[in-house]
Design an enzyme around this catalytic site. Sequence first.
Site, short mmCIF file in Angstrom:
data_model
loop_
_atom_site.label_atom_id
_atom_site.label_comp_id
_atom_site.label_asym_id
_atom_site.label_seq_id
_atom_site.Cartn_x
_atom_site.Cartn_y
_atom_site.Cartn_z
N GLY A 38 1.02 -1.15 -0.09
CA GLY A 38 0.07 -0.12 -0.25
C GLY A 38 0.88 1.27 -0.22
N LYS A 39 0.79 2.41 -0.91
CA LYS A 39 1.41 3.76 -1.00
C LYS A 39 2.19 4.02 0.54
CE LYS A 39 0.19 3.58 -5.64
NZ LYS A 39 1.61 3.40 -6.29
N ASN A 180 6.33 11.45 -9.80
CA ASN A 180 6.89 11.24 -10.83
C ASN A 180 7.02 11.99 -12.03
OD1 ASN A 180 5.34 10.02 -13.02
ND2 ASN A 180 5.30 7.58 -11.43
N THR A 206 10.16 12.92 -9.00
CA THR A 206 11.21 12.30 -9.15
C THR A 206 11.42 12.14 -10.84
OG1 THR A 206 9.86 10.33 -8.41
CG2 THR A 206 11.36 10.91 -6.64
N ASP A 240 7.36 5.42 -3.02
CA ASP A 240 6.62 5.69 -1.75
C ASP A 240 8.45 5.04 -0.54
OD1 ASP A 240 4.28 4.71 -2.98
OD2 ASP A 240 4.86 2.74 -2.00
N GLY A 275 10.41 -7.03 -3.38
CA GLY A 275 9.08 -6.52 -1.76
C GLY A 275 8.42 -5.20 -1.80
O1 RIB Z 1 3.56 1.89 -4.33
C1 RIB Z 1 3.16 0.23 -4.89
C2 RIB Z 1 2.27 0.18 -3.92
O2 RIB Z 1 1.83 0.52 -4.93
C3 RIB Z 1 2.40 -1.34 -3.26
O3 RIB Z 1 3.15 -1.97 -2.71
C4 RIB Z 1 0.45 -1.85 -3.91
O4 RIB Z 1 0.13 -2.04 -2.44
C5 RIB Z 1 0.41 -0.17 -4.20
O5 RIB Z 1 -0.47 0.73 -2.74
#
Ligand code: RIB
Length: 293
Positions: A38-39, A180, A206, A240, A275
């Site tokens: 999740g971002k 970005n 970025t 992120d 990951g």
């Molecule tokens: O930016 C990567 C994220 O985008 C992932 O972790 C995915 O869950 C989405 O939210």
Amino acid sequence: MAIYNLGSINIDHFYRLSHLPAPGETLATHDYSVGLGGKGANQSAAAAKAGAKVFHIGAVGPDKGRWAVDRLASWGVDVANVSRIGTSTGHAIINVDEGAENSIVIFPGANRALGLGEVELALSVAGPNDTLILQNETAHQVEAARIGKLKGMRVIYSAAPFDAEAVRAVLEYTTILALNAVEAQQLTEALGVALDQLPVPEILVTKGSEGSEWRSLQTGERASQPAVKVDAVDSTGAGDTFVGYFAAAMDAGETTARALRLASAAAALKVTRVGTADAIPIRAEVDAFLEEQ
Ligand code: RIB
């Protein structure tokens, strides 16, 4: 000084593939794994690993929600404002090819079902020396940004996943808009203005192999950072990581140039690992990496 992050929490399902599937194509994966993502959660993990005090505001469901929250807490993120609700926890299907590129499908679930009252309550104790981070994967981004601005917080909005209307709605409450290069182009086209004319005090862009740049649109001040060359295996979550580290450094009173340097090194290290939240480096690793450069 602390960071409040109204942020998505997803269960990330990773499929490693020789190439990203074309329309109508079925592919068998040679590798599958699950991790926290999740971002929002990635940014909270990054900021906490960078050393910031982070309060995550979000929601998870009954399915694996506990696991996700425990994972986030394991990096020192305060999870008292993560609600447990009846809607399924968000998840993402992430395909990663041999060139480290990805394609992502998100099921928002609980991230979009979080109550406004919970967000207001969480932010009620925040103050003008604090930072608020937002991305476009949760409910109540505009309300939270408005509260953040009213309180005099530094409001950092990541325009991801990109939606021009979502950005337009938060711009007047945003201090730093993080994009970005592709999002920057999409936004300038949608709003019909040059990047330098966006109605926001600061932008953070970025640009992949071309590095990153911060600009004050009020004073014209700029800082830039070349990209660090690494052997990339998975670019997921690099943006992120960058934003989380940048926010943590700014929150700690570092200069923008130093914040860019730390953020860019952290993101470079992240892409050498497979990951998302789990793969984000801790501050000691980033410092060691910078010493090697
Ligand atoms: O930016 C990567 C994220 O985008 C992932 O972790 C995915 O869950 C989405 O939210």
